[in-house]
Structure formats: C-alpha cells, structure tokens
Design a protein around this motif. Structure first.
Motif, PDB file in Angstrom:
ATOM      1  N   GLY A  11      -2.352  -5.156  -2.480  1.00 48.77           N
ATOM      2  CA  GLY A  11      -3.801  -5.391  -2.486  1.00 48.77           C
ATOM      3  C   GLY A  11      -4.235  -6.395  -1.432  1.00 48.77           C
ATOM      4  O   GLY A  11      -3.440  -6.793  -0.562  1.00 48.77           O
ATOM      5  N   ARG A  36       0.779  -0.813  -8.444  1.00 51.55           N
ATOM      6  CA  ARG A  36       0.559   0.259  -9.428  1.00 51.55           C
ATOM      7  C   ARG A  36       1.166   1.574  -8.931  1.00 51.55           C
ATOM      8  O   ARG A  36       2.118   2.073  -9.488  1.00 51.55           O
ATOM      9  CB  ARG A  36      -0.939   0.433  -9.670  1.00 51.55           C
ATOM     10  CG  ARG A  36      -1.273   1.588 -10.594  1.00 51.55           C
ATOM     11  CD  ARG A  36      -2.759   1.727 -10.801  1.00 51.55           C
ATOM     12  NE  ARG A  36      -3.492   1.553  -9.545  1.00 51.55           N
ATOM     13  CZ  ARG A  36      -4.807   1.429  -9.451  1.00 51.55           C
ATOM     14  NH1 ARG A  36      -5.534   1.455 -10.533  1.00 51.55           N
ATOM     15  NH2 ARG A  36      -5.390   1.271  -8.278  1.00 51.55           N
ATOM     16  N   VAL A 101      -4.378  -5.834 -17.064  1.00 53.12           N
ATOM     17  CA  VAL A 101      -2.935  -5.610 -17.018  1.00 53.12           C
ATOM     18  C   VAL A 101      -2.207  -6.868 -16.517  1.00 53.12           C
ATOM     19  O   VAL A 101      -1.017  -7.044 -16.772  1.00 53.12           O
ATOM     20  CB  VAL A 101      -2.633  -4.370 -16.120  1.00 53.12           C
ATOM     21  CG1 VAL A 101      -2.970  -4.634 -14.663  1.00 53.12           C
ATOM     22  CG2 VAL A 101      -1.200  -3.919 -16.252  1.00 53.12           C
ATOM     23  N   LYS A 121      -7.856 -13.151 -12.061  1.00 55.86           N
ATOM     24  CA  LYS A 121      -8.787 -13.966 -12.848  1.00 55.86           C
ATOM     25  C   LYS A 121      -8.925 -13.443 -14.264  1.00 55.86           C
ATOM     26  O   LYS A 121      -9.254 -14.174 -15.195  1.00 55.86           O
ATOM     27  CB  LYS A 121     -10.128 -14.066 -12.157  1.00 55.86           C
ATOM     28  CG  LYS A 121     -10.862 -12.780 -11.972  1.00 55.86           C
ATOM     29  CD  LYS A 121     -12.169 -13.023 -11.258  1.00 55.86           C
ATOM     30  CE  LYS A 121     -11.941 -13.561  -9.868  1.00 55.86           C
ATOM     31  NZ  LYS A 121     -13.082 -14.192  -9.277  1.00 55.86           N
ATOM     32  N   GLU A 122      -8.639 -12.130 -14.438  1.00 54.58           N
ATOM     33  CA  GLU A 122      -8.798 -11.557 -15.768  1.00 54.58           C
ATOM     34  C   GLU A 122      -7.900 -12.267 -16.779  1.00 54.58           C
ATOM     35  O   GLU A 122      -8.272 -12.405 -17.949  1.00 54.58           O
ATOM     36  CB  GLU A 122      -8.482 -10.054 -15.726  1.00 54.58           C
ATOM     37  CG  GLU A 122      -9.493  -9.223 -14.915  1.00 54.58           C
ATOM     38  CD  GLU A 122      -9.220  -9.177 -13.402  1.00 54.58           C
ATOM     39  OE1 GLU A 122      -8.289  -9.883 -12.951  1.00 54.58           O
ATOM     40  OE2 GLU A 122      -9.919  -8.450 -12.684  1.00 54.58           O
ATOM     41  N   SER A 199     -13.524 -10.233   2.464  1.00 59.32           N
ATOM     42  CA  SER A 199     -12.995  -8.874   2.410  1.00 59.32           C
ATOM     43  C   SER A 199     -12.048  -8.817   1.210  1.00 59.32           C
ATOM     44  O   SER A 199     -11.000  -9.459   1.201  1.00 59.32           O
ATOM     45  CB  SER A 199     -12.265  -8.590   3.722  1.00 59.32           C
ATOM     46  OG  SER A 199     -11.381  -7.539   3.538  1.00 59.32           O
ATOM     47  N   MET A 200     -12.420  -8.031   0.191  1.00 60.31           N
ATOM     48  CA  MET A 200     -11.695  -8.103  -1.092  1.00 60.31           C
ATOM     49  C   MET A 200     -11.504  -6.706  -1.662  1.00 60.31           C
ATOM     50  O   MET A 200     -12.039  -5.726  -1.145  1.00 60.31           O
ATOM     51  CB  MET A 200     -12.504  -8.933  -2.098  1.00 60.31           C
ATOM     52  CG  MET A 200     -12.948 -10.271  -1.570  1.00 60.31           C
ATOM     53  SD  MET A 200     -13.921 -11.218  -2.754  1.00 60.31           S
ATOM     54  CE  MET A 200     -15.479 -10.360  -2.726  1.00 60.31           C
TER      55      MET A 200
HETATM   56  N1  LIG Z   1      -9.582 -10.392  -2.871  1.00 64.06           N
HETATM   57  C1  LIG Z   1     -10.003 -11.634  -3.002  1.00 64.06           C
HETATM   58  O1  LIG Z   1     -10.461 -12.258  -2.047  1.00 64.06           O
HETATM   59  C2  LIG Z   1      -9.925 -12.325  -4.338  1.00 64.06           C
HETATM   60  C3  LIG Z   1     -10.446 -13.618  -4.472  1.00 64.06           C
HETATM   61  C4  LIG Z   1     -10.311 -14.266  -5.697  1.00 64.06           C
HETATM   62  C5  LIG Z   1      -9.701 -13.642  -6.765  1.00 64.06           C
HETATM   63  N2  LIG Z   1      -9.240 -12.376  -6.616  1.00 64.06           N
HETATM   64  C6  LIG Z   1      -8.626 -11.729  -7.778  1.00 64.06           C
HETATM   65  O2  LIG Z   1      -7.302 -11.327  -7.416  1.00 64.06           O
HETATM   66  C7  LIG Z   1      -6.942 -10.127  -8.107  1.00 64.06           C
HETATM   67  C8  LIG Z   1      -6.558  -9.078  -7.056  1.00 64.06           C
HETATM   68  O3  LIG Z   1      -7.710  -8.804  -6.266  1.00 64.06           O
HETATM   69  P1  LIG Z   1      -7.635  -7.935  -4.933  1.00 64.06           P
HETATM   70  O4  LIG Z   1      -8.975  -8.077  -4.299  1.00 64.06           O
HETATM   71  O5  LIG Z   1      -6.414  -8.316  -4.153  1.00 64.06           O
HETATM   72  O6  LIG Z   1      -7.471  -6.469  -5.540  1.00 64.06           O
HETATM   73  P2  LIG Z   1      -7.014  -5.128  -4.808  1.00 64.06           P
HETATM   74  O7  LIG Z   1      -7.115  -5.272  -3.323  1.00 64.06           O
HETATM   75  O8  LIG Z   1      -7.761  -4.026  -5.464  1.00 64.06           O
HETATM   76  O9  LIG Z   1      -5.459  -5.019  -5.156  1.00 64.06           O
HETATM   77  C9  LIG Z   1      -5.041  -4.861  -6.480  1.00 64.06           C
HETATM   78  C10 LIG Z   1      -3.535  -4.893  -6.580  1.00 64.06           C
HETATM   79  O10 LIG Z   1      -3.194  -4.728  -7.952  1.00 64.06           O
HETATM   80  C11 LIG Z   1      -2.412  -3.545  -8.099  1.00 64.06           C
HETATM   81  N3  LIG Z   1      -2.801  -2.904  -9.360  1.00 64.06           N
HETATM   82  C12 LIG Z   1      -3.976  -2.318  -9.651  1.00 64.06           C
HETATM   83  N4  LIG Z   1      -3.950  -1.827 -10.912  1.00 64.06           N
HETATM   84  C13 LIG Z   1      -2.724  -2.105 -11.394  1.00 64.06           C
HETATM   85  C14 LIG Z   1      -2.059  -1.817 -12.596  1.00 64.06           C
HETATM   86  N5  LIG Z   1      -2.660  -1.149 -13.587  1.00 64.06           N
HETATM   87  N6  LIG Z   1      -0.796  -2.250 -12.751  1.00 64.06           N
HETATM   88  C15 LIG Z   1      -0.166  -2.927 -11.760  1.00 64.06           C
HETATM   89  N7  LIG Z   1      -0.720  -3.208 -10.580  1.00 64.06           N
HETATM   90  C16 LIG Z   1      -1.992  -2.802 -10.408  1.00 64.06           C
HETATM   91  C17 LIG Z   1      -2.713  -2.685  -6.901  1.00 64.06           C
HETATM   92  O11 LIG Z   1      -1.641  -1.744  -6.688  1.00 64.06           O
HETATM   93  P3  LIG Z   1      -1.931  -0.315  -5.956  1.00 64.06           P
HETATM   94  O12 LIG Z   1      -2.273  -0.639  -4.532  1.00 64.06           O
HETATM   95  O13 LIG Z   1      -0.646   0.412  -6.085  1.00 64.06           O
HETATM   96  O14 LIG Z   1      -3.078   0.310  -6.696  1.00 64.06           O
HETATM   97  C18 LIG Z   1      -2.847  -3.751  -5.824  1.00 64.06           C
HETATM   98  O15 LIG Z   1      -1.574  -4.183  -5.416  1.00 64.06           O
HETATM   99  C19 LIG Z   1      -8.176  -9.736  -8.940  1.00 64.06           C
HETATM  100  O16 LIG Z   1      -8.031 -10.235 -10.234  1.00 64.06           O
HETATM  101  C20 LIG Z   1      -9.319 -10.456  -8.234  1.00 64.06           C
HETATM  102  O17 LIG Z   1     -10.386 -10.744  -9.090  1.00 64.06           O
HETATM  103  C21 LIG Z   1      -9.332 -11.708  -5.444  1.00 64.06           C
END
Ligand SMILES: NC(=O)c1ccc[n+]([C@@H]2O[C@H](COP(=O)([O-])OP(=O)(O)OC[C@H]3O[C@@H](n4cnc5c(N)ncnc54)[C@H](OP(=O)(O)O)[C@@H]3O)[C@@H](O)[C@H]2O)c1
Length: 385
Positions: A11, A36, A101, A121-122, A199-200
């Motif tokens: 991610g 995932r 999860v 964060k969840e 970018s998130m």
């Molecule tokens: N991005 C940011 O700047 C940011 C900032 C603060 C907090 N956060 C928090 O960090 C967490 C990740 O955010 P993200 O933006 O990096 O999300 P993301 O880009 O959508 O990436 C999600 C990651 O989790 C995996 N995943 C999704 N569903 C899953 C499942 N059921 N079981 C196991 N792995 C699973 C995905 O795998 P696949 O690729 O195989 O689907 C991917 O590796 C979130 O809780 C978000 O709120 C993010």
C-alpha cells in the motif's frame, strides 16, 4: 539493526516503509511482509529485501506467490497477519494494512511485547481502550505513524495529560474546501480521490473528503494520549505543514512541523527514541510564506460530528462507525450511492446502535458484523436504480 514485520507492504504507507528500508540497510532488516491479494508486488519486494516469509490473506494470491517465490515461507488467510506480528524473530511490527482486519495483529504484537509502528488507525478507533490496557500490562508500545499523532507524540515528549490544556489536530480540509457547498453532494469518485496535499490509499482519501478521517484521529488521540474529548480540537490548515499543536496548562503552545511526507513520521516511529539522519524533503518555510488556519465548517465536515457522537456513545460505537463507513465507501466508489449520501447513511446505522456490556474484542467483532449488515439494509433505500 531492528527486525521488522511489514503488514500492508503493497500500500501507500507500505511503499513508504520499503523506501525507508532501502535508505537504511544497516538499521532496518525486513523479516516478513504481508498484503491482501497483490502477490506480484509482494513477491517483488520479497526478492528485493530477501525476507524470510510473506503472507497473503487471499489464498489464490498466496498460491501464485508460492509458484513465483521459493525464498521462504508463504502463509495465507487472515490469521497469517497475526502469525507474522507475534513472530519472536521480529522487534517492530509496522502495521499498515487498511481496515478492521488490522486489529488482530496489533493485539498480537502488543501481547508479544513488541513495538508497533501503527498506521492502521482502525486498530485504535475500534479498541483504543483495550490496546492501552494490553500495552500497559505487557510493556508493548504503540508508536503512532499518523502524522498528526506523531506530531502530538513529539510535542508532548512523554508529558502526561495533566500538563495539557488542549491539543489541536490539523486537517488539510480535503478536496472540497473551496468548492461550492451545494455541489459537493454530487462529487464523483474521481474528484473525491484527488487529494490536494497527501497521496494515500482510497479509503483514507474518501474519509479525508468527509473529514471522518479527522474524526477518527480525534478518537485515536483520545486513547493514544489519554485526553478527554473536550480537550481535542481540529483546525483546518490547508498547507498541511503543522501537523499538531499542544497548548500546555501554562499557556505555552508547542507545534510540530514538517514537509507533508509520511516517511517522516514512519521514520520516527522506527528510530525512536533516536533520530536518524535523513535526506527526506526539508521544510522551506520561506517558500511556503503563508500558514493559514480556519475552523472546520459543519457543512463540509459531517464526519467530524459523527466521530464525536461515536466517542460520546463509547464502547462499540466507534467500531460501528468504522465498519459502516468502510462498506458505504465501497458503495460510493462502485457508484451505487452519491457522495452526499455517505455520511447520512453511516449516521443512520450509528443511530440504530445501542452499545452494551463491557468492551471486548468479541463485542467489537460482533458490532463490526452488525454494522456491515445494517449498512447494506439501510443502503437499499439509497442505492440508485
Ligand atoms: N496513506 C497515508 O498517507 C496514511 C496516513 C495516515 C494513516 N494511514 C492509515 O494507514 C493504513 C494504510 O493506509 P494506506 O493509505 O497505505 O492504504 P492502501 O494504500 O490502500 O494499502 C492498504 C494495504 O493493506 C493491504 N490490505 C487491504 N485489505 C487487507 C486485508 N483484508 N488483509 C490484509 N491486508 C489488507 C493492502 O494489500 P493489497 O495491496 O494486496 O490489497 C495494502 O498492502 C490505513 O489504516 C490508513 O488509515 C494512511
């Protein structure tokens, strides 16, 4: 050298963690990676970092990974996240999966007395109170990766809540800060996914547009820092340079500033209590010239009010809010409901919920299932035909 399990390696935050592992080969050893279903990206990273094991929750993706990579073990199923998190050969778990999860590996890592660099964060929204109790009992620790909580952590420097009058979390305001409020309800997924400063991943980007993400962060701050909700405020700060401010009881205010780059808070969660030298983007305040602040407008931030409502209801209410929102976002991204329907629909499910009994992981899992089912029932009245 810290030995790291990286959950959510494919991610947005996962990519930031891989980048740091590349920059600090003498300090960070990636032991295991999980995702995932994106086996191609996970196997690529497994080969690059020569990890010992990987996990793909999706069994078909895990089977493909076994055929493509023979460098170590390939686990599958949801339990695999927990197995990687409690591995005795791991010092730090970077939990960067999205969704509820992520809770079970956070619990497992804390039970195993590890440091959790927590982006998921969840975990805290659902079970902040329980996680704080587990960490206290075992000596495990949560180091926040969310930029606002990393900012608070850095401003507080270990000071307890008795020294704090108020903390302020900043919000960029999302993509619709200046858009005519009457047209926001019909915003398309493409417009919602175009965030101005960060970018998130998809979910957090949609949550940033309703400001529910900021509401989740208020709930997180409640549990990560033991601060009552009256002392938690939010200010819109479109430049995303100041991440958090702490006003101490004597009237002095300490703020944390940095370039909006998630590698910085992640780096601190890994290096703490040290600071490692980096060539990550530096803040050039002279180039920015203006830092502005405004109160969030209720019409543009319906998620904030819902999160405060869930915090007041307490118990399993935040779990209901999270699960209903996760399902509603999927419906919106699939163009089944309008953007303007998102928060009212989630609010309808939250209003139906009656938190009862002591909070436990089982009660949270039940509330999560209940909310997803109710959301889909409620959505039948809203779904476009
Ligand atoms: N991005 C940011 O700047 C940011 C900032 C603060 C907090 N956060 C928090 O960090 C967490 C990740 O955010 P993200 O933006 O990096 O999300 P993301 O880009 O959508 O990436 C999600 C990651 O989790 C995996 N995943 C999704 N569903 C899953 C499942 N059921 N079981 C196991 N792995 C699973 C995905 O795998 P696949 O690729 O195989 O689907 C991917 O590796 C979130 O809780 C978000 O709120 C993010």
């Amino acid at each position: 050298m810290i030995r790291v399990a990286l959950l959510g390696a494919t991610g947005s935050i996962g990519g930031a963690a891989l980048d740091l592992a590349r920059r600090y080969p003498d300090r960070i050893r990636l032991v295991s990676l999980a995702a995932r279903s994106n086996d191609a990206a996970l196997v690529r990273a497994a080969k690059e970092f020569r990890v010992e094991r990987i996990a793909l929750v999706d069994a078909a993706a895990a089977a493909r990974a076994r055929a493509a990579w023979t460098g170590g073990a390939v686990l599958d199923g949801e339990d695999s996240l927990r197995h990687l998190a409690e591995d005795p050969g791991v010092d730090v778990v970077v939990n960067a999966v999205v969704g509820s999860v992520g809770l079970s590996p956070t619990v497992a890592a804390l039970e195993a007395r590890k440091r959790v660099a927590l982006a998921n964060k969840e975990s805290v929204v659902l079970a902040g109170e329980l996680l704080a109790a587990i960490a206290k009992r075992t000596g495990g620790a949560i180091l926040p990766v969310d930029s606002e909580h990393s900012g608070l952590f850095q401003c507080l420097e270990g000071r307890g809540s008795k020294d704090v009058a108020r903390v302020t979390l900043t919000a960029s305001g999302g993509p619709f800060l200046r858009r005519d409020a009457r047209t926001i309800a019909d915003a398309t997924p493409e417009e919602v996914l175009r965030h101005p400063t960060w970018s998130m991943g998809e979910r957090i980007t949609v949550d940033s547009a309703t400001l529910l993400n900021k509401g989740f962060e208020v709930i997180e701050a409640r549990w990560l820092f033991g601060l009552a909700s009256e002392r938690l405020s939010v200010l819109v700060h479109p430049q995303s340079v100041i991440h958090a401010l702490v006003e101490f009881v004597d009237g002095s205010v300490v703020a944390q500033l940095s370039a909006p780059d998630m590698r910085l808070p992640l780096l601190y969660a890994l290096s703490y209590p040290e600071r490692w030298e980096s060539d990550l983007p530096r803040l050039k305040l002279g180039d920015i010239a203006t830092l502005s602040f405004e109160e969030p407008e209720p019409a543009r931030s319906p998620g904030l009010a819902l999160a405060r409502q869930a915090l007041t209801l307490a118990g399993t209410a935040p779990a209901v809010l999270n699960a209903a929102d996760e399902e509603a976002i999927r419906l919106f991204l699939d163009r089944k409901i309008r953007f303007g329907d998102l928060m009212p629909l989630v609010g309808e499910v939250l209003a139906m919920h009656r938190p009862s009994g002591p909070l436990s992981l089982e009660a949270i899992a039940d509330a999560d299932r209940w909310a997803r089912a109710r959301l889909h029932e409620a959505a039948t009245h809203w779904i476009r035909r």
